[in-house]
Design a protein around this motif. Structure first.
Motif, PDB file in Angstrom:
ATOM      1  N   PRO A 239      -4.679   5.113   5.948  1.00 53.10           N
ATOM      2  CA  PRO A 239      -5.526   6.005   6.749  1.00 53.10           C
ATOM      3  C   PRO A 239      -4.723   6.706   7.847  1.00 53.10           C
ATOM      4  N   LEU A 240      -5.099   7.940   8.158  1.00 47.64           N
ATOM      5  CA  LEU A 240      -4.378   8.743   9.141  1.00 47.64           C
ATOM      6  C   LEU A 240      -4.316   8.039  10.490  1.00 47.64           C
ATOM      7  N   HIS A 241      -5.433   7.485  10.944  1.00 53.56           N
ATOM      8  CA  HIS A 241      -5.452   6.821  12.252  1.00 53.56           C
ATOM      9  C   HIS A 241      -4.537   5.606  12.286  1.00 53.56           C
ATOM     10  N   MET A 242      -4.326   4.953  11.139  1.00 52.83           N
ATOM     11  CA  MET A 242      -3.389   3.826  11.099  1.00 52.83           C
ATOM     12  C   MET A 242      -1.975   4.330  11.347  1.00 52.83           C
ATOM     13  N   LYS A 243      -1.597   5.416  10.663  1.00 54.65           N
ATOM     14  CA  LYS A 243      -0.261   5.999  10.877  1.00 54.65           C
ATOM     15  C   LYS A 243      -0.092   6.425  12.327  1.00 54.65           C
ATOM     16  N   GLN A 244      -1.119   7.076  12.866  1.00 49.39           N
ATOM     17  CA  GLN A 244      -1.031   7.578  14.238  1.00 49.39           C
ATOM     18  C   GLN A 244      -0.927   6.441  15.244  1.00 49.39           C
ATOM     19  N   ALA A 245      -1.661   5.357  14.989  1.00 47.57           N
ATOM     20  CA  ALA A 245      -1.590   4.210  15.896  1.00 47.57           C
ATOM     21  C   ALA A 245      -0.191   3.616  15.900  1.00 47.57           C
ATOM     22  N   ILE A 246       0.435   3.534  14.726  1.00 47.16           N
ATOM     23  CA  ILE A 246       1.797   3.000  14.623  1.00 47.16           C
ATOM     24  C   ILE A 246       2.773   3.902  15.364  1.00 47.16           C
ATOM     25  N   LEU A 247       2.650   5.198  15.154  1.00 48.00           N
ATOM     26  CA  LEU A 247       3.554   6.138  15.833  1.00 48.00           C
ATOM     27  C   LEU A 247       3.362   6.072  17.344  1.00 48.00           C
TER      28      LEU A 247
ATOM     29  N   GLY B 204     -10.581  -9.330   7.827  1.00 46.78           N
ATOM     30  CA  GLY B 204     -11.255  -9.654   6.581  1.00 46.78           C
ATOM     31  C   GLY B 204     -11.734  -8.454   5.799  1.00 46.78           C
ATOM     32  N   LYS B 205     -11.048  -7.303   5.948  1.00 46.32           N
ATOM     33  CA  LYS B 205     -11.435  -6.106   5.204  1.00 46.32           C
ATOM     34  C   LYS B 205     -10.210  -5.224   5.007  1.00 46.32           C
ATOM     35  N   PRO B 206     -10.263  -4.294   4.045  1.00 41.13           N
ATOM     36  CA  PRO B 206      -9.103  -3.441   3.762  1.00 41.13           C
ATOM     37  C   PRO B 206      -8.878  -2.394   4.847  1.00 41.13           C
ATOM     38  N   LEU B 207      -7.693  -1.796   4.833  1.00 41.23           N
ATOM     39  CA  LEU B 207      -7.324  -0.809   5.853  1.00 41.23           C
ATOM     40  C   LEU B 207      -8.320   0.341   5.950  1.00 41.23           C
ATOM     41  N   ASP B 208      -8.803   0.808   4.791  1.00 42.83           N
ATOM     42  CA  ASP B 208      -9.668   1.991   4.824  1.00 42.83           C
ATOM     43  C   ASP B 208     -11.052   1.719   5.397  1.00 42.83           C
ATOM     44  N   LYS B 209     -11.316   0.463   5.769  1.00 45.28           N
ATOM     45  CA  LYS B 209     -12.602   0.118   6.377  1.00 45.28           C
ATOM     46  C   LYS B 209     -12.487  -0.126   7.885  1.00 45.28           C
ATOM     47  N   LEU B 210     -11.282   0.046   8.447  1.00 48.06           N
ATOM     48  CA  LEU B 210     -11.079  -0.228   9.868  1.00 48.06           C
ATOM     49  C   LEU B 210     -11.434   0.981  10.735  1.00 48.06           C
ATOM     50  N   THR B 211     -11.675   0.706  12.005  1.00 50.52           N
ATOM     51  CA  THR B 211     -11.949   1.740  13.004  1.00 50.52           C
ATOM     52  C   THR B 211     -10.682   1.993  13.814  1.00 50.52           C
TER      53      THR B 211
ATOM     54  N   ASP C  31       8.307   9.880   5.002  1.00 44.42           N
ATOM     55  CA  ASP C  31       7.131   9.157   4.522  1.00 44.42           C
ATOM     56  C   ASP C  31       7.531   7.865   3.811  1.00 44.42           C
ATOM     57  N   ARG C  32       8.634   7.906   3.067  1.00 49.30           N
ATOM     58  CA  ARG C  32       9.085   6.704   2.382  1.00 49.30           C
ATOM     59  C   ARG C  32       9.526   5.647   3.384  1.00 49.30           C
ATOM     60  N   ILE C  33      10.206   6.066   4.443  1.00 50.26           N
ATOM     61  CA  ILE C  33      10.627   5.113   5.484  1.00 50.26           C
ATOM     62  C   ILE C  33       9.409   4.498   6.160  1.00 50.26           C
ATOM     63  N   LEU C  34       8.427   5.321   6.477  1.00 49.48           N
ATOM     64  CA  LEU C  34       7.217   4.814   7.121  1.00 49.48           C
ATOM     65  C   LEU C  34       6.471   3.866   6.176  1.00 49.48           C
ATOM     66  N   GLU C  35       6.447   4.187   4.899  1.00 52.07           N
ATOM     67  CA  GLU C  35       5.800   3.319   3.912  1.00 52.07           C
ATOM     68  C   GLU C  35       6.469   1.952   3.863  1.00 52.07           C
ATOM     69  N   LEU C  36       7.809   1.935   3.881  1.00 44.67           N
ATOM     70  CA  LEU C  36       8.540   0.669   3.887  1.00 44.67           C
ATOM     71  C   LEU C  36       8.205  -0.140   5.133  1.00 44.67           C
TER      72      LEU C  36
ATOM     73  N   VAL D 274       0.850  -1.192   0.000  1.00 45.34           N
ATOM     74  CA  VAL D 274       0.000   0.000   0.000  1.00 45.34           C
ATOM     75  C   VAL D 274       0.886   1.242   0.000  1.00 45.34           C
ATOM     76  N   LYS D 275       0.517   2.254  -0.761  1.00 41.19           N
ATOM     77  CA  LYS D 275       1.271   3.508  -0.802  1.00 41.19           C
ATOM     78  C   LYS D 275       0.949   4.342   0.424  1.00 41.19           C
ATOM     79  N   ILE D 276       1.910   5.145   0.859  1.00 40.34           N
ATOM     80  CA  ILE D 276       1.759   5.899   2.096  1.00 40.34           C
ATOM     81  C   ILE D 276       0.566   6.843   2.038  1.00 40.34           C
ATOM     82  N   GLU D 277       0.294   7.406   0.860  1.00 40.91           N
ATOM     83  CA  GLU D 277      -0.838   8.324   0.763  1.00 40.91           C
ATOM     84  C   GLU D 277      -2.182   7.610   0.869  1.00 40.91           C
TER      85      GLU D 277
END
Length: 789
Positions: A77-85, A187-194, A159-164, A71-74
């Motif tokens: 979902p924002l909340h996925m990035k924030q959860a990882i950070l 069983g669903k894509p990232l953009d469908k998660l809470t 962003d490239r490092i985070l994408e990797l 998946v490309k970094i753009e």
């Protein structure tokens, strides 16, 4: 005094830090020149598995060592990035690869805790480790990791490092990257998660095996709550979002298999075909294969086969429990009983369970995960005798018995047994040959033998329509009268010993029209027809339908389906009847794409009425369909009337001693073939005919896939005429005489009744019959409405 101790502690830390810095500086001079090239990062080519999809976009299976979806970094979902950070590296966008503040914080935390409780690896350091380094815990590896992180930060954007990181990190269940993990766990894509689901995934990198919700849900939930708390503290979640996330009940993927739609035999067929073309490259190249399968059809076929097998098992004796557990020797905990069931797989939805107590009217069982079920009423239908006092030791169900239970669509459980019988089902579009559904057996994980493509079985009477079609070309008509009487065939004609064939019911009904004979599946008539047209001609003719002559030796037994076919062949052959005489090739792969979505192969099927070769006269297929419609309306497949349609046609098939049971049938839009039998051929048992054992699977399937689809009558082709005939002699009568209408090739009209000519195949005068055959009583469907007087 306390402040003084902190001053000493701070001094120690500073001195230690300076010492470490000196060592790191020295190590940098020695190690940095030997650091690996970053080419694998700048030209990132992850190992993406082969994925197989249905035509309508559902994942059927994937093949490769790693489950991965890039998946490309753009697109993250924002909340996925924030959860990882929040979980891994809150200062990721501030530090330069090594977080010195984080190192200091972790050192202090570990010092006060008296052990290694906190790590200080940044996301960049984890990328360095995952791509280039081992997981060994040595000083040199840690220094190399830090230096590599700095090198990476100088070469790539944040962003490239985070994408990797997002695409490469291992997250348990063979899932690499968060996009893959999203499908595996939810069983669903990232953009469908809470946010709650993002937090669950973000908690996995710390220890995928330890925090895997499939392995230890409580531990995973504790880690998830920690991540949510950190997200809240860092203002990534509002108070309202945080509280809602804490309360959300997570729903994980019911099946832990890497697919959206169960079509394992299809996926394996595709894998084999892809391997033959591209070899080992398929497992890491990210290629995608789109099949012709449709979800609605595949689900209908899956259910039809399962219910057909379960229904067969219910009609036969319960063989007994699969094993016995000595409950008194267990500690009584759920864990102990779970351990006792660990080696028993769930096949076809049949769940292993331990019997806790029994009575003639109720059985209480335990199934894995701490679930208790009480089974009563119809759920005990199969095991009534096994609960009685007269049951044998092998058959008896008692406390500690291991049984199989099955939950129906209404939520009710029943006790069943692991089937020994197998079944197969294949459905296709007769206009193109596109396979819409395929089930190769009861359960792929239990038996990988694909009965659709690999099982060569005798087709029995389901083969008769091809002989009758050949007869039409030779001038025999649906009105031709043939004698249903005993016959003895010498060894020269059978290829072995003398043969005295019988009808299924053991009865002989004397002379009858060809239409009636096929509708009732009369063996003696089929043999006499084959005698008349010649076995060599028939052997040549059936090749038009895709059968090989070598599989159908030129003996009279061919009339009764004594050769060998596969369901795959049969669905192609019956498609010719359904589409008006065109040979379409059954095919499964629609297109193949590379990892970037570029189409590299595209199927170009020859369609009926287009580029497909015409192999049978349209008049022939129309008349055969009119007869096979009678089979499905008033003949051996009359049960199909429950579908309430008039555009259905088909033929049952039952081999000698009921070893194989078939039904093959169609309408203009769907053709489907059902088979049931044992892998090691043996009798299915009394009355297990094609109409009893196979037809219900076909009805179940067609009822679902044709729901809401209007009847589609077959148009009468040019060159087919109707004439009124005497139902006893098959001779034509005047329009003002009583009789019934029949279809004929224009050039093969039978003589008039008063002409003095015969319409009897063997030249014998038939005994008079006082009334028309029973099949022409009752209601008149649209397909044959102008056949009757």
């Amino acid at each position: 005094m306390l402040n003084k101790w902190w001053q000493y502690l701070l001094l120690i830390v500073v001195v230690a830090g300076l010492a470490v810095a000196s060592l790191v500086g020295l190590a940098a001079v020695l190690i940095y020149p030997d650091l690996p090239s970053l080419e694998s990062l700048t030209d990132y080519r992850p190992k993406v598995p082969l994925r197989v999809y249905s035509e309508d976009g559902f994942l059927l299976g994937e093949f490769g060592e790693e489950r991965r979806a890039v998946v490309k970094i753009e697109d993250v979902p924002l909340h996925m990035k924030q959860a990882i950070l929040a979980a891994e590296d809150e200062r990721f966008y501030q530090h330069g690869g090594v977080d010195t503040l984080g190192v200091l914080r972790a050192a202090l935390a570990n010092l006060t805790a008296g052990g290694a409780k906190e790590g200080a690896s940044t996301i960049t350091m984890q990328v360095a480790r995952n791509f280039f380094l081992s997981s060994e815990k040595t000083l040199k590896r840690k220094i190399s990791e830090a230096l590599l992180a700095i090198k990476i930060e100088h070469s790539l954007s944040k962003d490239r490092i985070l994408e990797l990181y997002i695409n490469q990190i291992y997250l348990g269940q063979r899932a690499y990257g968060f996009a893959a993990a999203s499908q595996v766990y939810f069983g669903k894509p990232l953009d469908k998660l809470t946010p709650a689901e993002f937090a669950m995934l973000a908690g996995l990198p710390k220890a995928p095996s330890r925090y895997n919700p499939f392995a230890n849900l409580k531990r995973a939930e504790a880690r998830q709550k920690y991540v949510l708390n950190r997200m809240h503290e860092l203002k990534f979640l509002t108070d309202k979002e945080y509280q809602a996330s804490l309360k959300q009940e997570l729903k994980f993927k019911a099946s832990r298999q890497s697919r959206d739609l169960a079509a394992d035999y299809v996926a394996e067929m595709v894998r084999q075909e892809m391997y033959s073309r591209y070899q080992d490259a398929i497992y890491s190249s990210g290629m995608k294969v789109v099949t012709t399968i449709l979800k609605k059809n595949q689900l209908a076929a899956n259910d039809a086969v399962l219910q057909g097998i379960l229904a067969y098992e219910r009609r036969h004796a319960y063989r007994g429990p699969e094993g016995q557990v000595h409950l008194d020797k267990l500690d009584g905990s759920d864990g102990a009983m779970d351990d006792a069931l660990d080696n028993l797989e769930v096949y076809g939805g049949l769940v292993p369970a331990i019997v806790l107590n029994t009575s003639p009217k109720a059985v209480k069982v335990y199934r894995q995960g701490g679930h208790m079920e009480e089974i009563t009423g119809d759920g005990l239908q199969m095991v009534t005798k096994a609960l009685g006092d007269k049951a044998t030791d092998k058959q008896k169900i008692k406390r500690g018995s291991i049984v199989r239970i099955y939950q129906a669509n209404d939520g009710k459980w029943s006790i069943v047994q692991m089937p020994q019988v197998e079944a197969a089902f294949v459905g296709a579009d007769p206009q193109t040959g596109a396979i819409r559904a395929l089930v190769g057996g009861f359960d792929f994980n239990k038996n990988k033998f694909n009965h659709v493509t690999q099982a060569w079985r005798q087709p029995g009477s389901s083969f008769k329509p091809f002989i009758y079609s050949a007869a039409l070309e030779k001038g025999i008509t649906p009105a031709t009268v043939i004698n249903d009487a005993p016959i003895v065939i010498g060894s020269a004609e059978t290829g072995s010993s003398a043969w005295s064939p019988q009808n299924f019911d053991g009865k002989f009904e004397g002379p009858m029209r060809m239409r009636t004979a096929l509708t009732k599946s009369k063996n003696m008539v089929s043999i006499r027809i084959l005698q008349n047209i010649g076995v060599s001609y028939a052997q040549d003719y059936i090749q038009r339908f895709g059968f090989a002559a070598k599989d159908h030796p030129p003996y009279l037994t061919m009339a009764l389906g004594a050769g060998s076919v596969t369901p795959w062949q049969m669905v192609g052959a019956y498609s010719i009847f359904a589409n008006g005489g065109y040979r379409v090739q059954p095919y499964l792969i629609s297109k193949i794409m590379d990892a970037n979505g570029r189409v590299i192969e595209q199927a170009k099927p020859a369609k009926a009425g287009g580029a497909a070769e015409r192999v049978v006269d349209p008049r022939n297929t129309f008349i055969m369909t009119s007869i096979l419609a009678d089979v499905a309306r008033i003949g051996t497949a009359a049960k199909a009337r429950e579908l309430g349609r008039y555009d259905l046609a088909g033929k049952t098939g039952t081999t000698n001693n009921m070893v194989d049971a078939w039904f093959a049938g169609y309408n203009p839009a769907q053709v489907a073939v059902a088979w049931i039998g044992f892998d090691q051929p043996r009798t299915l048992g009394g009355q297990e005919t094609g109409g009893h054992a196979a037809l219900p699977m076909w009805i179940s399937y067609m009822g679902k896939v044709l729901q809401g689809v209007p009847d589609e009558p077959y148009a009468v082709p040019p060159g087919v005429v109707q004439a009124k005939i005497n139902p006893v002699t098959g001779l034509r009568v005047d329009e003002d005489h009583g009789g019934l209408y029949e279809y004929f090739f224009q050039e093969f009209l039978p003589p008039m009744e008063n002409s003095g000519e015969s319409n009897i195949l063997d030249g014998e005068e038939p005994a008079p019959v006082p009334q028309p055959p029973a099949e022409h009583s009752g209601g008149t469907p649209p397909f044959v409405q102008d056949q009757l007087f």
